[in-house]
Write a protein that holds these residues in place. Structure first.
Motif, PDB file in Angstrom:
ATOM      1  N   ARG A  98      10.130   1.010   0.495  1.00  0.00           N
ATOM      2  CA  ARG A  98       9.719  -0.381   2.090  1.00  0.00           C
ATOM      3  C   ARG A  98       8.452  -1.286   1.303  1.00  0.00           C
ATOM      4  NH1 ARG A  98       7.038   3.327   6.140  1.00  0.00           N
ATOM      5  NH2 ARG A  98       5.853   3.486   4.731  1.00  0.00           N
ATOM      6  N   ASN A 101       4.836   8.472   5.757  1.00  0.00           N
ATOM      7  CA  ASN A 101       4.734   6.682   6.690  1.00  0.00           C
ATOM      8  C   ASN A 101       5.531   6.557   7.268  1.00  0.00           C
ATOM      9  OD1 ASN A 101       2.462   7.597   8.365  1.00  0.00           O
ATOM     10  ND2 ASN A 101       1.600   6.156   6.673  1.00  0.00           N
ATOM     11  N   LEU A 102       7.066   7.638   7.115  1.00  0.00           N
ATOM     12  CA  LEU A 102       7.900   7.213   6.940  1.00  0.00           C
ATOM     13  C   LEU A 102       9.366   7.414   8.725  1.00  0.00           C
ATOM     14  CD1 LEU A 102      10.315   8.328   3.953  1.00  0.00           C
ATOM     15  CD2 LEU A 102       9.785   5.553   4.465  1.00  0.00           C
ATOM     16  N   VAL A 103      10.221   6.744   9.024  1.00  0.00           N
ATOM     17  CA  VAL A 103      10.451   7.398  10.541  1.00  0.00           C
ATOM     18  C   VAL A 103      11.325   8.566  10.629  1.00  0.00           C
ATOM     19  CG1 VAL A 103      11.412   6.603  12.744  1.00  0.00           C
ATOM     20  CG2 VAL A 103       9.960   5.143  11.545  1.00  0.00           C
ATOM     21  N   ILE A 160       0.963  -1.072  -0.323  1.00  0.00           N
ATOM     22  CA  ILE A 160      -0.093  -0.057   0.180  1.00  0.00           C
ATOM     23  C   ILE A 160       0.775   1.261   0.486  1.00  0.00           C
ATOM     24  CG2 ILE A 160      -1.731   0.644   1.084  1.00  0.00           C
ATOM     25  CD1 ILE A 160      -2.463  -1.123   2.682  1.00  0.00           C
ATOM     26  N   HIS A 181      12.323  -1.761   6.839  1.00  0.00           N
ATOM     27  CA  HIS A 181      10.879  -2.387   7.561  1.00  0.00           C
ATOM     28  C   HIS A 181       9.985  -3.302   6.731  1.00  0.00           C
ATOM     29  CE1 HIS A 181      11.516   1.375  10.614  1.00  0.00           C
ATOM     30  NE2 HIS A 181      12.570   0.118  10.718  1.00  0.00           N
ATOM     31  N   PHE A 218       0.151   4.988   0.304  1.00  0.00           N
ATOM     32  CA  PHE A 218      -0.938   6.144   0.677  1.00  0.00           C
ATOM     33  C   PHE A 218      -0.039   7.677   0.510  1.00  0.00           C
ATOM     34  CE2 PHE A 218      -0.450   2.937   4.492  1.00  0.00           C
ATOM     35  CZ  PHE A 218      -2.144   2.818   4.473  1.00  0.00           C
ATOM     36  N   ARG A 255      13.761   9.662  11.790  1.00  0.00           N
ATOM     37  CA  ARG A 255      14.853  10.279  12.881  1.00  0.00           C
ATOM     38  C   ARG A 255      15.547   8.497  11.510  1.00  0.00           C
ATOM     39  NH1 ARG A 255      16.124  12.643  16.833  1.00  0.00           N
ATOM     40  NH2 ARG A 255      17.308  10.921  17.273  1.00  0.00           N
ATOM     41  N   LEU A 256      15.581   7.597  11.065  1.00  0.00           N
ATOM     42  CA  LEU A 256      16.057   7.020  10.635  1.00  0.00           C
ATOM     43  C   LEU A 256      16.254   7.070   9.257  1.00  0.00           C
ATOM     44  CD1 LEU A 256      13.915   3.987  12.069  1.00  0.00           C
ATOM     45  CD2 LEU A 256      16.002   4.792  12.645  1.00  0.00           C
ATOM     46  N   ARG A 312       0.077  10.147   2.275  1.00  0.00           N
ATOM     47  CA  ARG A 312       1.648  10.282   3.750  1.00  0.00           C
ATOM     48  C   ARG A 312       2.666   9.230   3.596  1.00  0.00           C
ATOM     49  NH1 ARG A 312       0.384  10.573   9.258  1.00  0.00           N
ATOM     50  NH2 ARG A 312       1.933  11.425   9.607  1.00  0.00           N
TER      51      ARG A 312
END
Lengths: 267, 265
Positions: free
Chosen positions: A176, A106-108, A100, A119, A102, A110-111, A104
């Protein structure tokens, strides 16, 4: 032996079986009916653009396909699984097969980009070696790097995700999703909140990846030109049903525009 | 048509209702009663200040004769604070996960974890020290355990809040591909909450160093024992050395902590 010879080739069966079959799908939020007995079939490897006015139920339909939203009635078969019948455990396993994207990313933040891509491996593995690129086995790390290379960001592997541009972040999110090794892609306005050029690049990338890997793609975009250019088939949603369904090459932009403005659009 | 003057049209104060008025009067009465009940009087202060002056006079110059012993105790105090703090932080982390909205496996477990954190936090560290002195005997081990329990309460709450406040998007993205709960926590939640974890951990250490001095007063080891003995023996110049040493240690820890915080966050 004779029986085996009589059976058609397995890949032929697979090619003839729809990747997605929806029958009589209904969904209402309170008194407001969003989907009113919707039927749809999508052949494997097809890129379908889903269009409709705001509130027509496009995103609801997309989320319902993996039961992030539960339907009120109807049947859905996706990748051969009767999605509506799945218990929570098998549903989780099933979701791993569907990528999926999106609006947004939706990544982290700080990584690093690479850790975020890694991930995606959590669709089939768990444990500390899936949490950070520094801890990952060499094979997973190489695969994550290859996914980043596919979206053109191999040189940004160790850059923090919150330092990437909107378009680059969306590319990392797509990488991802590739790391997940999906068999079906759902993309909900992946080009929204991006500048026109980045939006176009993202749509081109998604379409190309789906074609290269032979994956079925259902994409929602609010940009008419993207809808026509990056799909094989356009499906228009209005009043809870499909009111337009035709190959993208035969689509009339003037007619399609009505679906974006919410005016009368019965065929 | 002329508009009414705003100064006239808008009242300066809300008229309090009867309950608010009664509660305010009762609160003020309680405050006045508290002043009289604690025995704070002008005469006592007049007597007390010269006595304090006399003690300060006897404190200076500080006696450096026992400095090596004091520094050894100070080191023990710091080590007690460090070990207690680290153990507390390690134990606070899983408890915070169990107590955090959206991460706890079950509402009952969440309430139990929250209750435990609240209990550890509300009982003062000095009370924990008294309990552990009875349980494991006099010395730094009791101090370590008191600091540990206190820090579980302090950091547990802040860790849980930090994890609840992170952006939920990455968690949803991983949940959608069927990631496990530990995958969600360590891939999406912890990296986002890390700056807050570090800040809380450094504050915990500062708090533990300050608190560890007091713990010695009830026999939980460290420099506090030295301070109590010095006061009990009216050895005020040695007490001055200890107070200055403690002050320097606390300032040093705060400075280092500030630098680490600025560098990492």
């Amino acid at each position: 032996m004779a029986l085996a010879l009589a059976l058609p080739d397995e890949s032929l069966i697979e090619a003839l079986t729809p990747a997605l079959r929806i029958q009589g799908l209904r969904k209402a939020f309170g008194a407001r009916t969003i989907l009113d007995g919707l039927d749809l079939e999508v052949e494997p490897g097809t890129a379908v653009a889903l269009i409709g006015a705001n509130g027509a139920g496009k995103s609801t339909l997309l989320r319902m396909l993996v039961r992030l939203i539960e339907p009120d009635a109807g049947q859905m078969t996706l990748l051969g699984e009767a999605v509506t019948e799945l218990a929570p455990g098998p549903l989780r396993t099933f979701r791993r097969r569907v990528g999926i994207v999106f609006q947004r990313h939706n990544l982290v933040g700080r990584l690093s980009a690479l850790s975020n891509v890694l991930h995606g491996v959590q669709a089939r593995k768990s444990g500390p070696r899936t949490w950070l690129q520094a801890l990952a086995p060499a094979a997973d790390r190489a695969e994550a790097l290859a996914c980043l290379a596919e979206v053109g960001l191999a040189d940004r592997a160790l850059q923090r995700a919150d330092s990437l541009s909107g378009g680059q972040s969306q590319r990392v999110a797509i990488a991802r999703m590739l790391m997940q090794r999906p068999e079906f892609i759902l993309a909900d306005e992946p080009d929204a909140s991006l500048d026109p050029r980045s939006g176009e690049e993202i749509m081109d990338l998604l379409y190309r990846l789906a074609k290269d890997k032979g994956l079925t793609l259902i994409v929602i975009s609010h940009r008419l030109e993207h809808t026509i250019r990056y799909s094989d088939r356009i499906v228009g949603l209005a009043d809870g049903r499909i009111t337009l369904d035709r190959p993208s090459r035969q689509a009339d932009p003037r007619h399609l525009r009505q679906f974006f403005t919410g005016r009368d659009h019965e065929e | 048509m002329s508009l009414p003057s705003p100064a006239v049209a808008v009242p300066r104060w809300d008229r309090p209702n009867a309950l608010t008025f009664i509660l305010t009067v009762l609160a003020l009465a309680f405050l006045v009663w508290s002043f009289s009940n604690v025995g704070l009087s002008w005469e006592r202060m007049q007597r007390g200040f010269p006595a304090l002056g006399s003690i300060l006079d006897r404190m200076f110059p500080p006696d450096l004769e026992r400095l090596p012993q004091i520094l050894r105790s100070l080191l023990i105090t710091f080590q007690m604070a460090l070990v207690g703090c680290v153990l507390g932080l390690i134990l606070a982390f899983p408890l915070a996960i169990l107590a955090a909205d959206g991460l706890s496996p079950h509402p009952v477990i969440k309430q139990l974890a929250r209750g435990l954190i609240a209990f550890f936090r509300t009982v003062p560290d000095l009370v924990w020290a008294l309990l552990f002195v009875i349980a494991v005997g006099l010395g730094p081990a009791a101090g370590v355990m008191a600091i540990m329990v206190d820090k579980i309460g302090f950091a547990g709450r802040f860790f849980a809040e930090a994890m609840e406040e992170v952006d939920k998007g990455p968690q949803e993205a991983l949940a959608a591909i069927g990631a496990t709960r530990s995958g969600l926590i360590f891939s999406a939640v912890v990296p986002q909450a890390l700056p807050s974890f570090i800040a809380t951990s450094l504050f915990s250490l500062e708090k533990a160093v300050r608190g560890s001095v007091i713990l010695g007063l009830v026999g939980a080891g460290g420099i506090g024992v030295e301070l109590k003995v010095a006061f009990d023996l009216f050895d005020y110049d040695t007490a001055a050395t200890i107070i200055i040493a403690v002050f320097l240690l606390v300032v040093l820890v705060e400075q280092v902590s500030n630098r680490v915080r600025k560098r990492l966050l």
